[in-house]
Design an enzyme around this catalytic site. Structure first.
Site, PDB file in Angstrom:
ATOM      1  N   ASP A  34       0.839  -1.197   0.000  1.00 27.54           N
ATOM      2  CA  ASP A  34       0.000   0.000   0.000  1.00 27.54           C
ATOM      3  C   ASP A  34       0.884   1.261   0.000  1.00 27.54           C
ATOM      4  O   ASP A  34       2.079   1.200   0.354  1.00 27.54           O
ATOM      5  CB  ASP A  34      -0.868  -0.037   1.279  1.00 27.54           C
ATOM      6  CG  ASP A  34      -2.142   0.785   1.176  1.00 27.54           C
ATOM      7  OD1 ASP A  34      -2.267   1.578   0.242  1.00 27.54           O
ATOM      8  OD2 ASP A  34      -3.004   0.634   2.074  1.00 27.54           O
ATOM      9  N   ASP A  50     -11.000   1.871  -2.802  1.00 25.22           N
ATOM     10  CA  ASP A  50     -11.536   1.610  -1.468  1.00 25.22           C
ATOM     11  C   ASP A  50     -13.054   1.670  -1.463  1.00 25.22           C
ATOM     12  O   ASP A  50     -13.687   1.345  -0.461  1.00 25.22           O
ATOM     13  CB  ASP A  50     -10.979   2.630  -0.464  1.00 25.22           C
ATOM     14  CG  ASP A  50      -9.597   2.223   0.022  1.00 25.22           C
ATOM     15  OD1 ASP A  50      -9.202   1.061  -0.210  1.00 25.22           O
ATOM     16  OD2 ASP A  50      -8.906   3.053   0.634  1.00 25.22           O
TER      17      ASP A  50
END
Ligand code: DGJ
Length: 700
Positions: free
Chosen positions: A453, A521
Site C-alpha cells: 500500500d 476503497d
C-alpha cells in the site's frame, strides 16, 4: 515470414524507418534538420505509399514541427517540447545530427547527437510478435567528460494522430473512492495537460489516453491510444493546434523538475506504449489486455486466487483470535488466500502511530504472526500480509531513529497526510532497509502475498544535502520497482498486490511486478460498475481486485443484495472483504455457492476476452469469451429499475452467427445470429440492484 511477425526496417537513402505490426504501420522520416519526424501511424501501408512524394502523409509535415518524434526546443517549434536541456554556457535546447540507426530483434534505435554539445539521444521503438503495440522510450547520454547538463524535461515519446475531421479525447479521472472514471470529450484547440505531481500514478488521472475522430463506438471506429509505464509523477501534454493536428508528448516527472546529467551518464525513460486499432474502444481494450497479459504481468497464466481481506471487517482492531475466526469462515466459503491488513505491527492501533515499525504488535500477536500464518495454511489457504513500506508515522521508532529518511525540506513545515510522511527510497540506505525488512518478513512468516500500500503523495519533496534533489521523484519509484523485483526473484512463490489508498498507483510499470491491483476503497457495487468500466479500458480483469463487502456499504450507505455484490465483483479477481462473523447462515451458504460459481467462470473472466456491453435502461454487462469461442460468461447488472420494464434483449456481438449456443443453467439453445443481432433476454429479477450471470457453451 508469418503474417503476424513484426518487421522493422530502415532505409538510409530515404532516412525512412518503418515498423509493421500485424494490423498497423508506423513510419518516421529523418527531417532535413536531423530530427526524426512522424510520418504515419495507422492502418498497414506498404513502403511505396510511404515514399510517394505526393502522399499527404509525406508532404504535410515538412514544416510542421509538431510532428517531431521528440520535439527538441530549437527551431520553429512552438508546441510542447519533449526534450528541454540547458548547457553550462546557458544554451537551451538540442540541435540534432542524425548519427545512424540500429535494429535488433524487433527493436529500432535512431541515434541523434547534438551538433555542438556532448549530448546524444537514442529514440527507441520496439514491436513484438502478434501485437500491434509499439513501445517507445528515450535514452539520453552525456557523452562528455566534464560538467553536467541540466535536463528540464525528457519525455519517452511524442505521438501524432493522422489528420482527422475532429478529435475526441478519452482519459480517466477520479479521486479516492472514485477512481478510473472514463471521461470522453471533444479535444479543445489548446494544450491539454494530464499529469500527476504526487509521486504516485494518482487517483485523479491515469497515464492512458485514447484519441478518435469523435465517431468511434465500443465496436467500431479507429482509435489511437497510449499508456505510459510509470508509477510516479508523470505528464502528458496533448496539443491540438489551430491547423487541426493533434500530437501528444509524455513521460515521467511533472513540470519544474530537473535532472543534472553527469558525464557518461544515461537517463533512460520509461516505456510509452502506443496502439492503433480499427475496431472501436472495445477492440482497443482487448488489444491492451492481450499486451498486458503477454508482455507486462509477471505470471499472467496463473489464476488469481479468491481472497479474503479483513480490512473492512476489523479495521485496525486485529489480533490472532479475531483473524482466525474470520479465516475459518473464509475457508468454508472456498477462499484461497487470507490477507491480514493494516494494524498488525508496531504501536499501530490507529493511523497515528507505528507505521515503519514492522514487527508484530505484541498485544495483538503475542507469539508473532506465525501462529496465524500456520493456521491459515492449515486451513488450506495462502497467507497474505499488508505493508506500507514507503511510509512512516512521525510517532514511530523508525522516524525517531532516522528523521532524515523522510522526504522533507528542513525550512518548510512537513505536511502530514493520514498522519504520515514518505520515506525517501531514492536514498540507497533506505531502499536497502526496506528491502531487508520485507525480505525478512516474508521469509520468517511464510508470507505468500504482500499487499503493498502507499497512502499519501509527496509534499515538500526535498533531499537535504543532495546536489540533485529532484532525482528523488524518479529514483524513489525506481527503488519501489527494484525492491518488488528482488522480492519476487528471491521468493519465487510470492505474489504482490499493488495498492495506493485504493487504486492510486495502477499503471503498466507496477503491473509488471505485481499480480493484481486494488481498484478502489469504494466497494459499493453500484459505484464499482463505472470504476471497473474505466479500469477495463487498459487493464484486464485478472488484474482488477474486486471484493464483496457488507451491506449497507460502509462508504456510500447503500443497501444491495449479496448476489448483486457478487455479480459485480465476479467481473474481476474476486475477493471477499465483509465481516463474515455477521453474515447469516443463509448469506454464508449463498456466498459459498457464488464463490464456487466464480471458480467455474474464472478461466473466462481472468484469461478470456472481454466485451463491454450496454443495454437499455441503465443495464450494462460484461461478456467474457474463451479465446477459442467455446465458452462464454455474461455478467449483467441493472442498478435501478426503470418503470418496472424488463430491459430489451442484450446483443452479444462476440458470438458467431453460424454457431449454436446452450445456456448452461436453463438448458435453452439459441442460434448465434439471433443472440448477435436480436440479443439475449436477460430476465433480470424485479427491483433495483438486479443482476444475472449467464453461461453459454457453443455446441459443436
Ligand atoms: C488503504 C487501502 O486501500 C485499504 O484497502 C486498506 O489496506 C487501508 N489502506 C489500510 O490502511
Amino acid at each position: 515470414m508469418p503474417a503476424d511477425t513484426p518487421a522493422v526496417a530502415f532505409d538510409p537513402a530515404l532516412g525512412l524507418a518503418v515498423l509493421h505490426t500485424p494490423n498497423s504501420t508506423y513510419a518516421v522520416r529523418i527531417g532535413a534538420d536531423g530530427s526524426p519526424r512522424h510520418l504515419h501511424w495507422g492502418p498497414a501501408l506498404d513502403a511505396a505509399s510511404l515514399t510517394d512524394p505526393r502522399s499527404p502523409a509525406d508532404s504535410s509535415f515538412e514544416d510542421e514541427a509538431a510532428a517531431d518524434e521528440l520535439a527538441p526546443q530549437t527551431g520553429a517549434r512552438f508546441g510542447p517540447a519533449g526534450l528541454r536541456v540547458r548547457f553550462a554556457d546557458g544554451t537551451v535546447g538540442a540541435q540534432w545530427h542524425f548519427d545512424g540507426h540500429g535494429i535488433d530483434d524487433g527493436e529500432l534505435r535512431l541515434r541523434l547527437v547534438d551538433r555542438r554539445y556532448p549530448l546524444a539521444a537514442d529514440l527507441c521503438y520496439r514491436v513484438r510478435p502478434g501485437s500491434d503495440v509499439i513501445e517507445r522510450w528515450t535514452e539520453l547520454t552525456h557523452t562528455g567528460e566534464t560538467g553536467h547538463i541540466v535536463i528540464d524535461r525528457l519525455d519517452s515519446a511524442s505521438w501524432t494522430a493522422p489528420p482527422l475531421s475532429d478529435y475526441r479525447l478519452s482519459h480517466l479521472v477520479g479521486g479516492w473512492f472514485s477512481e478510473f472514471q472514463l471521461q470522453r470529450d471533444r479535444l479543445p484547440v489548446a494544450e491539454t495537460v494530464l499529469t500527476s505531481r504526487r509521486g504516485i500514478t494518482g487517483h485523479h488521472a491515469s497515464p492512458w489516453l485514447a484519441l478518435d475522430d469523435g465517431t468511434a463506438t465500443e465496436e467500431h471506429g479507429e482509435v489511437w491510444s497510449t499508456a505510459l509505464a510509470w508509477s510516479g509523477s508523470w505528464r502528458i501534454t496533448v496539443h491540438r493546434n489551430p491547423v487541426g493536428r493533434a500530437t501528444w508528448t509524455g513521460g515521467f516527472g511533472h513540470e519544474g523538475l530537473s535532472w543534472n546529467l553527469r558525464p557518461g551518464e544515461t537517463l533512460q525513460t520509461p516505456v510509452f506504449a502506443g496502439l492503433y486499432t480499427p475496431d472501436g474502444f472495445g477492440g482497443a481494450s482487448r488489444a491492451w489486455h492481450a499486451h498486458v497479459r503477454s508482455q507486462v504481468l509477471p505470471e499472467p497464466d496463473r489464476d488469481q486466487p479468491v481472497l479474503y481481506n479483513s480490512w473492512e471487517a476489523t479495521g485496525f482492531d486485529v489480533d490472532t483470535a479475531g483473524q482466525l475466526r474470520l479465516a475459518e469462515l473464509a475457508a468454508r466459503l472456498g477462499v484461497e488466500l487470507f490477507v491480514l491488513d493494516d494494524g498488525w505491527f508496531g504501536a499501530r492501533t490507529d493511523d497515528r502511530a507505528g507505521l515503519g515499525d514492522w514487527t508484530p504488535r505484541p498485544a495483538a500477536f503475542p507469539e508473532g504472526l506465525r501462529p496465524l500464518a500456520d493456521e491459515v495454511h492449515r486451513l488450506g489457504m495462502a497467507f497474505g500480509l499488508w505493508v506500507e513500506p514507503e511510509m512512516v508515522n512521525a510517532d514511530s521508532d523508525l522516524f525517531r531513529a532516522h528523521p532524515d529518511w523522510a522526504v522533507h525540506t528542513p525550512t518548510r513545515d512537513a505536511t502530514e497526510l493520514r498522519n504520515q510522511l514518505v520515506l525517501n527510497l531514492a536514498r540507497p540506505e533506505v531502499e536497502a532497509w526496506v528491502h531487508r525488512t520485507l525480505d525478512r518478513l516474508v521469509a520468517e512468516n511464510d508470507v505468500d502475498w504482500l499487499k503493498w500500500d502507499a497512502n499519501r503523495p509527496f509534499t515538500e519533496a526535498g533531499w537535504p544535502g543532495h546536489p540533485d534533489p529532484d532525482r528523488l521523484w524518479i529514483d524513489h519509484t525506481r527503488a519501489v520497482h527494484r525492491i518488488m523485483d528482488r522480492l519476487r526473484t528471491d521468493h519465487p512463490g510470492l505474489r504482490i498486490e499493488a495498492c495506493a489508498g485504493g487504486g492510486g498507483r495502477v499503471d503498466l510499470a507496477i503491473l509488471a511486478r505485481t499480480d493484481q491491483a486494488w481498484t478502489s476503497d469504494n466497494t459499493d457495487p453500484v459505484d464499482r460498475i463505472s470504476i471497473q468500466h474505466g479500469f477495463s479500458q487498459l487493464f484486464p480483469a485478472q488484474a482488477m481486485a474486486a471484493w464483496v463487502t457488507d451491506s449497507p456499504n460502509g462508504i456510500t450507505g447503500r443497501t444491495t443484495p449479496l448476489r448483486f455484490r457478487f455479480h459485480v465483483a465476479m467481473a474481476g479477481a474476486l475477493g471477499l472483504g465483509g465481516d463474515l462473523t455477521h453474515w447469516t447462515p443463509e448469506e454464508l451458504t449463498e456466498a459459498a455457492e457464488l464463490v464456487a460459481r466464480y471458480k467455474e467462470i474464472r478461466p473466462l473472466v481472468q484469461h478470456g476476452e472481454q466485451h463491454r456491453l450496454t443495454g437499455a435502461g441503465g443495464t450494462t454487462a460484461v461478456h467474457y469469451a474463451a479465446a477459442d469461442g467455446t465458452e462464454h460468461a455474461l455478467l449483467a447488472w441493472r442498478p435501478a429499475t426503470r418503470f418496472g420494464h424488463q430491459p430489451a434483449p442484450l446483443r452479444l456481438p462476440a458470438l458467431d452467427d453460424q454457431a449454436r449456443y446452450r445456456d448452461l443453467d436453463t438448458g435453452e439453445e439459441y442460434g448465434g445470429a439471433l443472440l448477435r443481432h436480436r440479443g439475449i433476454e436477460l430476465r433480470l429479477p424485479v427491483g433495483d440492484h438486479a443482476s444475472r450471470l449467464i453461461r453459454l457453451r457453443r455446441l459443436g
